[in-house]
Design an enzyme around this catalytic site. Structure first.
Site, PDB file in Angstrom:
ATOM      1  N   THR A 143      29.101 -27.128   3.298  1.00  0.00           N
ATOM      2  CA  THR A 143      28.496 -27.112   1.969  1.00  0.00           C
ATOM      3  C   THR A 143      29.346 -26.351   0.950  1.00  0.00           C
ATOM      4  OG1 THR A 143      26.358 -27.211   3.059  1.00  0.00           O
ATOM      5  CG2 THR A 143      26.356 -26.558   0.758  1.00  0.00           C
ATOM      6  N   PRO A 145      29.377 -25.255  -3.491  1.00  0.00           N
ATOM      7  CA  PRO A 145      28.426 -25.091  -4.600  1.00  0.00           C
ATOM      8  C   PRO A 145      28.005 -26.437  -5.196  1.00  0.00           C
ATOM      9  CG  PRO A 145      30.160 -23.449  -4.759  1.00  0.00           C
ATOM     10  CD  PRO A 145      30.532 -24.353  -3.615  1.00  0.00           C
ATOM     11  N   GLY A 148      26.315 -30.600  -1.302  1.00  0.00           N
ATOM     12  CA  GLY A 148      25.445 -30.251  -0.192  1.00  0.00           C
ATOM     13  C   GLY A 148      25.435 -31.399   0.794  1.00  0.00           C
ATOM     14  N   THR A 175      26.202 -20.714   8.099  1.00  0.00           N
ATOM     15  CA  THR A 175      25.366 -20.000   9.062  1.00  0.00           C
ATOM     16  C   THR A 175      26.253 -19.216  10.025  1.00  0.00           C
ATOM     17  OG1 THR A 175      23.646 -21.672   8.895  1.00  0.00           O
ATOM     18  CG2 THR A 175      23.622 -20.286  10.860  1.00  0.00           C
ATOM     19  N   ASP A 269      24.439 -36.203  15.805  1.00  0.00           N
ATOM     20  CA  ASP A 269      23.552 -36.917  16.721  1.00  0.00           C
ATOM     21  C   ASP A 269      23.084 -35.994  17.841  1.00  0.00           C
ATOM     22  OD1 ASP A 269      24.091 -39.039  15.116  1.00  0.00           O
ATOM     23  OD2 ASP A 269      25.523 -39.965  16.501  1.00  0.00           O
ATOM     24  N   ARG A 272      21.051 -32.666  15.563  1.00  0.00           N
ATOM     25  CA  ARG A 272      19.799 -32.892  14.834  1.00  0.00           C
ATOM     26  C   ARG A 272      18.565 -32.770  15.730  1.00  0.00           C
ATOM     27  NH1 ARG A 272      22.104 -37.165  10.313  1.00  0.00           N
ATOM     28  NH2 ARG A 272      22.607 -35.491   8.889  1.00  0.00           N
ATOM     29  N   GLY A 371      -6.457 -17.589   7.005  1.00  0.00           N
ATOM     30  CA  GLY A 371      -6.906 -16.751   5.894  1.00  0.00           C
ATOM     31  C   GLY A 371      -6.099 -15.470   5.784  1.00  0.00           C
ATOM     32  N   GLU A 395      21.020 -28.901   8.289  1.00  0.00           N
ATOM     33  CA  GLU A 395      21.409 -29.990   9.190  1.00  0.00           C
ATOM     34  C   GLU A 395      20.935 -31.334   8.633  1.00  0.00           C
ATOM     35  OE1 GLU A 395      23.310 -28.823  11.332  1.00  0.00           O
ATOM     36  OE2 GLU A 395      23.502 -30.230  12.983  1.00  0.00           O
ATOM     37  N   GLN A 399      14.914 -35.673   3.507  1.00  0.00           N
ATOM     38  CA  GLN A 399      15.195 -36.889   2.752  1.00  0.00           C
ATOM     39  C   GLN A 399      16.463 -37.584   3.263  1.00  0.00           C
ATOM     40  OE1 GLN A 399      14.119 -33.922   1.445  1.00  0.00           O
ATOM     41  NE2 GLN A 399      12.103 -34.845   1.246  1.00  0.00           N
TER      42      GLN A 399
END
Lengths: 418, 369
Positions: A143, A145, A148, A175, A269, A272, A371, A395, A399
């Site tokens: 990634t 700036p 992405g 990460t 593959d 994910r 609650g 990852e 979407q």
């Protein structure tokens, strides 16, 4: 073969062991490393390294340790269960705590990329370190700036100068970047373009060792959740690395062909479904918490009655339970296919899409249902809600998973379905 | 060891039933829905597949394969893909046959099972659902009280498939009202028994070709031997759960068909110069439909697998069935939505699946694996 949902005795034993470990060693310290964001649980990490040799999943690198043979070998006598074991193990660790689990040493995504497309020499040189006595991390820097999910828009450049590649650019959201580069003798796999005009075909992964001059961590992010895991920005200024540190071929042979890119993307593959398994672990933690609380309160869940006679609470919980199970089964299917040498890109994305969203909703619903117990930092539930959100983002966002799934179902290329 | 691969027999069943569904059921679907009649020749051909006779042991004149819920749901998914009314008509006898096979006394098995092993379709009925908005199988209003050598059944039933076409009806009624699932028993009642009043054929929103009836029981007396399982009675929740698996599998099949239809339409229908599936608004709907169809199938498989392994599966079957009912409605609703106005027109099949889909929230019993 026949349809079977029973884990093999070996995986079951591992699962039980990991569960005990998660319960006794991870859970008790989960809150501390949430409240103290940039600390590392060194005692635990050293222990993990000692007992698991850095392999165990290492958050992402399930299978990395088991010395799996080259590529996807054809059917052999004994079916492999490496990736299934990884998914089961990860669910248990993440049941313990997602932030701490993500901070575990190991090859990570960077190591997975080396495993997937490195030469035997590269694997030897870069992966051996993970089985040593000290914790070591691998990381992956994709990634930027301004890029992405749209990895084809990567602007970091790699220019060959004699025997060296020269990297220039800015990476974010790496990460374990600090763990790999500052806290241990690890490396980061950096994606950069060798030819911007070539688009995706020009994008290549490069291995950059810790301590390489010209590479600097410029920011350590403060995050909503998974706080034990470090997420960093790295800048590359005339960062020189050996020529042989490129993963795959340096050639941009045909600008319409993106084989190299695809090969590394194929790493997803495998990863994910494992991210899906992470989500499922957190979702199960939340569901367990609710069920235990209700049990203490003497509230019975009436399974099997018709939904319109259920309380709203029962209906919600049963929906959560079914969603979680559905996500797990989709995940198991995706890793089972991988273990059996079947193409699983569609199923991997389906599992990730389902699990990421399902668990995000499960934990949000759980906080609502519990609650004040849910909202209080006295308990871990609110933390799980913050932690789990990342699973619908990293990852590949939910979407992006839907895009991948839809393209495969509709038979559309990325140009036909943008 | 975890595996998602069908064994050879299951593959064969899947392929055979799938071709039957595509060749004979689907082409007849629309006309059958409009006329309200299932094509008898399709049912006859479907019977020849031996889906029911196949799981009845040779000693009761069956073909002796073992009763497998997993194989059953695989077959029913394909039937559901073909057409729901025909699938439910074809498999309506399964409730009586499989209940007897699973929980009947030896005498009951000998008496009732051979009828389902012949070459010709043998109708049988079952009465479970009751005509109340808040009907729940654990709060059965129909009761069966023992009176000397007889049980006396009283109560109202609806959605009773093939009541008039059958010789026998498996009637579910509470022998211990207030005891939940464990207070319910099943009775094999000959159609025409005094006190069993079969009303006019029901008119439902969907499954229009399946003949279902309201049935009233008014002091309907049957001998003790009619009680499924004899003195011991039956495990009602187990039977209910087996039927939930069957219904869920049908829902998966029908939804899969709707998904395929939507997929094809989205790739062919051009709007604004490109296929509508090129837009994320449509594409994402289809992706979610695909994910949920697969997710539901796996839930159904897992529950059926548990059943076959003699593990507890009642909870799993209930979760899978409720999940399937929601999924089917979501998928079929989108099937209509993706076609827009065309989806609303009866020239196209999606409105039929849409009407059928809602039924899974109401259906209980009716079919079994």
């Amino acid at each position: 073969m026949t349809i079977d949902f029973e884990l093999s005795p070996r995986i079951k034993a591992t699962k039980n062991m990991i569960h005990m470990f998660a319960e006794s060693a991870i859970r008790p310290i989960a809150r501390h490393y949430d409240e103290n964001e940039h600390e590392k649980p060194w005692d635990l990490l050293n222990m993990v390294q000692k007992f698991m040799g850095g392999g165990m999943a290492g958050a992402f690198g399930a299978g990395g340790e088991e010395k799996k043979p080259e590529g996807e070998e054809p059917k052999e006598k004994k079916p492999r269960e490496t990736n299934l074991a990884g998914a089961v193990t990860i669910e248990e660790i993440f049941w313990g705590d997602a932030g701490i689990a993500l901070s575990f040493p190991g090859p990570g995504l960077g190591g997975a990329a080396v495993q997937a497309s490195g030469t035997p020499e590269q694997k030897e040189k870069f992966l051996a370190r993970f089985s040593g006595d000290k914790p070591v991390w691998g990381a992956m820097a994709i990634t930027e700036p301004e890029a992405g999910s749209d990895t084809a828009n990567i602007k970091t450049t790699a220019v060959l100068d004699g025997d060296e590649w020269v990297l220039n650019g800015e990476k974010i959201f790496v990460t374990s970047g600090k763990s790999a580069l500052e806290d241990s003798e690890g490396f980061v796999v950096v994606w950069a373009t060798v030819d911007r005009s070539a688009g995706r075909a020009g994008i290549k992964p490069f291995i950059v060792e810790h301590g390489t001059p010209g590479m600097q961590i410029t920011k350590i992010e403060d995050k909503m959740g998974i706080r034990c895991s470090d997420t960093v920005s790295i800048s590359f200024m005339d960062c020189r690395i050996p020529k042989e540190n490129i993963l795959g071929s340096p050639e941009v042979v045909d600008k319409t062909k993106t084989e190299g890119f695809k090969k590394v993307m194929a790493t997803f593959d495998a990863t994910r479904p494992l991210v899906a398994a992470m989500a499922i672990g957190v979702g199960r933690a939340a569901l367990d918490f609710i069920k235990e609380t209700l049990k203490e309160e003497g509230v019975e869940l009436r399974y099997g009655i018709n939904p319109h006679r259920m309380t709203s609470l029962e209906r919600d919980i049963m929906q959560m339970e079914a969603d979680l199970k559905a996500a797990r089964l989709l995940t198991w299917r995706a890793v089972w296919m991988l273990d059996n040498g079947l193409r699983n890109d569609l199923q991997a994305s389906m599992a990730k899409a389902k699990a990421g969203l399902a668990v995000t909703r499960i934990t949000q619903k759980a906080v609502e249902l519990m609650g004040p117990l849910g909202y209080s930092r006295e308990y871990l539930l609110e933390k799980w809600m913050r932690d789990s959100k990342i699973n619908d983002i990293f990852e590949g966002t939910g979407q992006i998973q839907l895009l991948v799934t839809a393209r495969r179902i509709l038979g559309f290329t990325r140009e036909q379905l943008k | 060891m975890v595996s998602f691969e069908l064994d050879d027999e299951q593959k064969l069943v899947q392929e055979t039933v799938s071709s039957f569904a595509a060749d004979l059921m689907e082409p007849a679907m629309r006309e059958s829905d409009e006329s309200g009649e299932v094509p008898q020749e399709v049912i006859a051909k479907g019977w020849e597949l031996g889906l029911l006779g196949g799981c009845i042991p040779e000693e009761y004149e069956g073909f002796g394969e073992e009763l497998s819920a997993l194989t059953g749901v695989i077959a029913l998914e394909e039937l559901g893909w073909g057409d729901l009314s025909m699938a439910m008509h074809l498999m309506a006898p399964s409730v009586l046959a499989i209940s007897v096979l699973d929980q009947g006394t030896e005498d009951q098995k000998k008496q009732y099972l051979p009828a389902f092993c012949g070459e010709e379709y043998k109708a049988a009925s079952s009465a479970l659902v009751e005509p109340y908005y808040n009907f729940c199988p654990s709060v059965m209003r129909a009761v069966a009280e023992r009176d000397g050598d007889e049980y006396v059944i009283n109560g109202k039933k609806c959605l009773v498939p093939l009541a008039k076409e059958s010789d026998h009806m498996l009637v579910f009624a509470a022998t211990n009202p207030g005891m939940g699932f464990s207070g319910v028993d099943a009775f094999i009642v000959p159609v025409g028994t005094k006190g069993m009043e079969i009303g006019d054929r029901e008119k439902n929103m969907g499954i229009k070709a399946l003949a279902t009836y309201p049935v009233n029981f008014k002091d309907c007396r049957v001998p003790l031997v009619c009680r499924l399982g004899g003195e011991e009675g039956c495990d009602f929740l187990r039977l209910l759960s087996r039927s939930r698996l069957a219904l869920a599998a049908l829902a998966v099949g029908m939804s899969r068909r709707a998904l395929e239809h939507s997929r094809d339409y989205a790739t062919q229908r051009i709007a604004f110069g490109e296929p509508i599936g090129s837009r994320q608004a449509i594409a994402f709907m289809i992706a979610e439909m695909a994910i949920e169809v697969d997710a539901t199938r796996l839930l159904v498989w897992e529950a059926a697998w548990r059943c076959d392994k003699d593990m507890d599966f009642e909870k799993e079957a209930a979760l899978a069935k409720n999940y399937a009912a929601d999924m089917a409605m979501m998928v079929c609703d989108r099937g209509v939505q993706i076609m827009g106005g065309h989806g609303y027109i009866r020239d196209n099949p999606v409105e039929l699946w849409f009407r059928n889909a809602r039924g899974f929230a109401t259906f209980e019993g009716m079919v079994m694996v």
